[in-house]
Structure formats: structure tokens, C-alpha cells
Design a protein around this motif. Structure first.
Motif, PDB file in Angstrom:
ATOM      1  N   ILE A  48     -19.475 -43.097  -3.738  1.00  0.00           N
ATOM      2  CA  ILE A  48     -19.134 -43.499  -5.271  1.00  0.00           C
ATOM      3  C   ILE A  48     -19.589 -43.515  -6.516  1.00  0.00           C
ATOM      4  O   ILE A  48     -20.377 -43.397  -6.942  1.00  0.00           O
ATOM      5  CB  ILE A  48     -18.125 -44.873  -5.374  1.00  0.00           C
ATOM      6  N   TYR A  49     -21.621 -43.975  -5.568  1.00  0.00           N
ATOM      7  CA  TYR A  49     -22.562 -43.452  -6.313  1.00  0.00           C
ATOM      8  C   TYR A  49     -22.746 -42.472  -7.343  1.00  0.00           C
ATOM      9  O   TYR A  49     -23.397 -42.964  -8.159  1.00  0.00           O
ATOM     10  CB  TYR A  49     -23.800 -44.625  -5.518  1.00  0.00           C
ATOM     11  N   GLN A  50     -22.581 -41.733  -6.033  1.00  0.00           N
ATOM     12  CA  GLN A  50     -23.738 -40.587  -6.816  1.00  0.00           C
ATOM     13  C   GLN A  50     -22.091 -39.819  -7.848  1.00  0.00           C
ATOM     14  O   GLN A  50     -22.674 -39.077  -8.584  1.00  0.00           O
ATOM     15  CB  GLN A  50     -23.559 -39.262  -5.830  1.00  0.00           C
ATOM     16  N   LYS A  51     -20.929 -39.794  -6.839  1.00  0.00           N
ATOM     17  CA  LYS A  51     -19.975 -39.788  -8.438  1.00  0.00           C
ATOM     18  C   LYS A  51     -19.922 -40.222 -10.081  1.00  0.00           C
ATOM     19  O   LYS A  51     -20.332 -39.865 -10.206  1.00  0.00           O
ATOM     20  CB  LYS A  51     -18.476 -39.544  -7.507  1.00  0.00           C
ATOM     21  N   ALA A  52     -20.157 -41.884  -9.952  1.00  0.00           N
ATOM     22  CA  ALA A  52     -20.316 -42.182 -10.449  1.00  0.00           C
ATOM     23  C   ALA A  52     -21.402 -41.883 -12.083  1.00  0.00           C
ATOM     24  O   ALA A  52     -20.990 -41.662 -12.966  1.00  0.00           O
ATOM     25  CB  ALA A  52     -20.222 -43.712 -10.637  1.00  0.00           C
ATOM     26  N   ILE A  53     -22.362 -41.539 -11.517  1.00  0.00           N
ATOM     27  CA  ILE A  53     -23.596 -41.104 -12.099  1.00  0.00           C
ATOM     28  C   ILE A  53     -23.293 -40.082 -12.523  1.00  0.00           C
ATOM     29  O   ILE A  53     -23.334 -39.096 -14.325  1.00  0.00           O
ATOM     30  CB  ILE A  53     -24.864 -41.307 -11.415  1.00  0.00           C
ATOM     31  N   GLN A  54     -22.701 -39.104 -12.215  1.00  0.00           N
ATOM     32  CA  GLN A  54     -22.653 -37.556 -12.264  1.00  0.00           C
ATOM     33  C   GLN A  54     -21.477 -37.830 -13.089  1.00  0.00           C
ATOM     34  O   GLN A  54     -21.349 -36.919 -14.102  1.00  0.00           O
ATOM     35  CB  GLN A  54     -21.379 -36.927 -11.063  1.00  0.00           C
TER      36      GLN A  54
END
Length: 163
Positions: free
Chosen positions: A12-18
Motif C-alpha cells: 500500500i505504501y509504495q503504491k500510494a506514493i507512485q
């Protein structure tokens, strides 16, 4: 076609940042333990599918990481979109106060903001505990930057009682 299976491994963290880097709007609410991307709930009332992607850590690590993410956010480059956000948990410098280095090489403000706020939310969901002895009764203030404050009611759900 295999690129898609790669995306599903991301947390979730990486997906949201991207997503935010790509122009997606976001809203994080510490009190309701929620994250929305383009209005779509990703984390709601502390519930989510998949992995957060932020490992649990000690209080010292948490505060050190927040201080570093805040330093990046504070000196990030604002955009019309980042400045139109209604809720901000943390203060960043106005564009006129940024030095040339920050203007040339600084992170985009919306990306820096989602990295910081979502990190704090993930740690809240991961079980970071408020320690009144080291963090204070109602808020913690960084000794490195007095503008960085974390409120206890972001971390703990404090019920109001009318004594």
C-alpha cells in the motif's frame, strides 16, 4: 502482461506514493485511520487489504524516521495542487522561503506529504504506542525542528469524557 503481476506484489505504501507521483489525489485521516486515493478508500477505519509495506519499529526509530521525512517535506517544492489541500498535519515552508537547492532538487510537495503522512498512519496501524514519559502528555515536539509536532490524539484514540 507480466508487468501487472509485479504491481500486485507492491504494498500500500509504495503504491500510494507512485499513484500520487502520477497525479492521484490523496487524503489521509489519522483520527479515522483512513487513506483515500482519488476518493476511493484504500484504508478505512484501520482496515485494509494486503500489506502496508512499512515495518513496525521502536519509538526512537519512528521519531527519527518522522524527523527525516518531515525535513524532506518541509523543504519540498509546492505546486498549485499541493497548496490547495484543505488539511495539513505538518507545516512546510512557503515557496518564497525555499533556497535555490530546494527549488532545483527538492521533492514535489504532494509526494513528500504522502510519504510522511502515510508513514505515520502505517505506524499507527502497526501499533506504535504513545509514551507519555518520552513523548509528553499531549504532544511530542522534535528537538531538531520545533515546527515538527505529533499530537497524542493522532496516535491514540482518546475518548472525551465530561468529568
Amino acid at each position: 502482461m507480466d508487468n501487472n503481476s509485479n504491481n500486485q506484489c507492491q504494498c500500500i505504501y509504495q503504491k500510494a506514493i507512485q499513484a500520487v507521483e502520477g497525479g492521484t489525489s490523496f487524503k489521509i485521516d489519522f483520527r479515522s485511520r483512513s487513506l483515500k486515493l482519488n476518493g476511493k478508500p484504500i484504508i478505512q477505519d484501520g482496515k485494509y487489504e494486503g500489506e502496508l509495506g512499512v515495518p513496525c519499529c521502536s519509538e526512537d526509530e519512528f521519531l527519527a524516521n518522522v524527523e527525516e521525512l518531515y525535513r524532506i517535506y518541509k523543504h519540498s517544492v509546492p505546486s498549485e495542487r499541493s497548496e490547495s489541500k484543505s488539511r495539513r498535519y505538518f507545516m512546510a515552508l512557503p515557496e518564497k522561503s525555499l533556497n535555490d537547492d530546494a527549488m532545483l532538487f527538492g521533492e514535489r510537495r504532494d509526494k513528500a506529504q504522502v510519504e510522511l503522512e502515510l508513514y505515520v498512519l502505517c505506524q499507527i496501524l502497526g501499533g506504535i504506542k504513545w509514551n507519555p514519559e518520552t513523548m509528553g502528555k499531549w504532544f511530542w515536539q522534535s528537538s531538531k525542528d520545533k515546527d515538527l509536532v505529533i499530537l497524542r490524539n493522532w496516535i491514540e484514540k482518546i475518548e472525551s469524557n465530561n468529568n
